[in-house]
Scaffold this active site. Structure first.
Site, PDB file in Angstrom:
ATOM      1  N   CYS A 189       0.816  -1.222   0.000  1.00  0.00           N
ATOM      2  CA  CYS A 189       0.000   0.000   0.000  1.00  0.00           C
ATOM      3  C   CYS A 189       0.851   1.274   0.000  1.00  0.00           C
ATOM      4  O   CYS A 189       0.535   2.238  -0.696  1.00  0.00           O
ATOM      5  CB  CYS A 189      -0.942  -0.001   1.190  1.00  0.00           C
ATOM      6  SG  CYS A 189      -0.241  -0.682   2.697  1.00  0.00           S
ATOM      7  N   HIS A 227      -2.820   6.343   4.478  1.00  0.00           N
ATOM      8  CA  HIS A 227      -1.373   6.414   4.707  1.00  0.00           C
ATOM      9  C   HIS A 227      -0.857   7.775   4.229  1.00  0.00           C
ATOM     10  O   HIS A 227      -1.267   8.258   3.168  1.00  0.00           O
ATOM     11  CB  HIS A 227      -0.636   5.338   3.900  1.00  0.00           C
ATOM     12  CG  HIS A 227      -0.808   3.936   4.418  1.00  0.00           C
ATOM     13  ND1 HIS A 227      -1.513   3.617   5.555  1.00  0.00           N
ATOM     14  CD2 HIS A 227      -0.315   2.758   3.943  1.00  0.00           C
ATOM     15  CE1 HIS A 227      -1.474   2.305   5.745  1.00  0.00           C
ATOM     16  NE2 HIS A 227      -0.748   1.762   4.782  1.00  0.00           N
TER      17      HIS A 227
END
Ligand SMILES: NC(=O)c1ccc[n+]([C@@H]2O[C@H](COP(=O)([O-])OP(=O)(O)OC[C@H]3O[C@@H](n4cnc5c(N)ncnc54)[C@H](OP(=O)(O)O)[C@@H]3O)[C@@H](O)[C@H]2O)c1
Length: 345
Positions: free
Chosen positions: A130, A243
């Protein structure tokens, strides 16, 4: 005529997001099959306005499935992806099990869509980590324009990157902080995550870097350019979804913040939000549930030759996992690389 799609790990964070994204993007499906472990047999998951009952992966027959979106961890993928691929179904895998196999393309469609053709060697395509996915989306247009020499990146990664258990641990430790006698010890993470930050994601390697940091380096080279040098520090923060990354890049050619901003604005998958005023940047709360990779705080870094710094935020469950996997499937269809097997028969 649509494609028969199986989702392995359909009860997980990423699997549920995959179901939502397939429905949102009106992916051409004839049928969607939800699969998970024995623990979830019969559990209901939602696909658009339909309710699907989860079936068990063990012994499932993939011979009429066209595309398998695999999102059940590395050990499940190691065992199952080759078997599913051997039945003629294309596996798009979210784990790290196949990313570094030279016979398996590692794809971020905005960056290296052409490499998807290599899937026929094993019938497996890998999705990156990710934290890598959003980074390479941001780096690609800058690399094309100015040539990247070196990247220094520090990540601020949400707990959903560690699956359902990671989210539950942040939730229960946060509540436990205020309810006497209900403190919750660290289990999924190495230290308490509520009201804390943890400078370790995945295991330590011999050189002192963690496996997550190693993944970012190796995957950026495989997807974007093996010549790029990249060093990472990966940190877990008490955020549920999204994130963030503080990125510093040294280029071959001179670069200004204005030039970089204009190039990023025109690039696929990116939204630039960059006002030099309080709040003129994107945080994970705004990125959660969105598809874009957001870039803010673009500025020249005068401490190195041709240096640039920026802030990059994305929803790790979407661009970092489920969305990227669905985009890969769309790539296969749009390029005519797969056809529904029911029609072929
Ligand atoms: N979260 C992220 O940001 C992210 C990003 C990129 C890649 N990934 C990768 O995506 C995968 C899934 O992550 P996640 O966050 O969705 O994890 P998760 O929320 O913990 O879900 C795991 C899923 O895998 C299923 N599963 C586990 N063991 C199984 C088995 N033996 N057979 C069949 N199904 C099994 C689980 O089913 P049960 O409910 O039955 O246990 C569940 O549906 C992992 O490989 C992860 O590394 C995650």
């Amino acid at each position: 005529m649509g494609y028969k799609v199986a989702i392995v790990g359909a009860t997980g964070n990423v699997g549920r997001e995959m179901l939502d994204i397939l429905a949102e993007r009106a992916f051409p499906v004839s049928e969607v099959v939800a699969l998970a472990s024995q623990r979830s047999i019969g559990q209901e998951v939602t696909f658009g306005d339909k309710i699907l009952k989860t079936k068990v992966l063990d012994h499932y027959d993939f011979s009429d499935i066209d595309i398998c979106l695999m999102s059940a961890g590395g050990s499940v993928s190691k065992e199952w992806s080759p078997r599913i691929g051997a039945q003629g179904c294309v596996v798009i895998d979210n784990s790290s099990a196949w990313r570094y196999d030279q016979d398996v393309p590692l794809i971020v469609p905005e960056v290296n869509a052409d490499a998807v053709r290599g899937f026929t060697r094993k019938n497996i395509i890998a999705n990156p980590n990710c934290s890598t996915a959003q980074l390479v989306v941001a780096l690609k247009p800058l690399h094309d324009a100015f040539g990247i020499k070196r990247v220094v990146v520090s990540t601020y990664q949400s707990v959903s990157g560690a699956g359902k258990e990671g989210m539950d641990e942040l939730w229960s430790q946060t509540k436990g902080k205020y309810v006497p006698g209900q403190e919750v010890a660290a289990k999924k993470f190495s230290k308490p995550i509520a009201f804390n930050v943890i400078p370790q994601i995945d295991v330590f390697m011999e050189d002192g870097f963690t496996k997550e940091e190693w993944k970012m380096t190796v995957e950026t080279k495989k997807i974007l350019d093996p010549k790029i040098k990249l060093t990472a520090t990966c940190v877990r923060v008490p955020v549920f979804i999204g994130h963030s990354e503080a990125v510093n890049v040294e280029f071959e050619k001179p670069v200004t913040a204005d030039e970089a901003r204009e190039i990023l604005r025109r690039s696929p998958g990116i939204l630039v939000v960059d006002k030099r005023e309080p709040g003129g940047y994107v945080t994970p709360q705004e990125a959660a549930g969105e598809d874009a990779t957001y870039i803010s705080r673009i500025r020249e870094d005068a401490t190195v030759e041709n240096g640039l710094a920026f802030w990059c935020v994305s929803d790790n469950l979407r661009k970092g996992a489920a969305l990227n996997a669905v985009q890969i499937a769309e790539c296969l269809i749009n390029r005519g690389l797969i056809k529904p097997r029911a029609k072929a028969a």
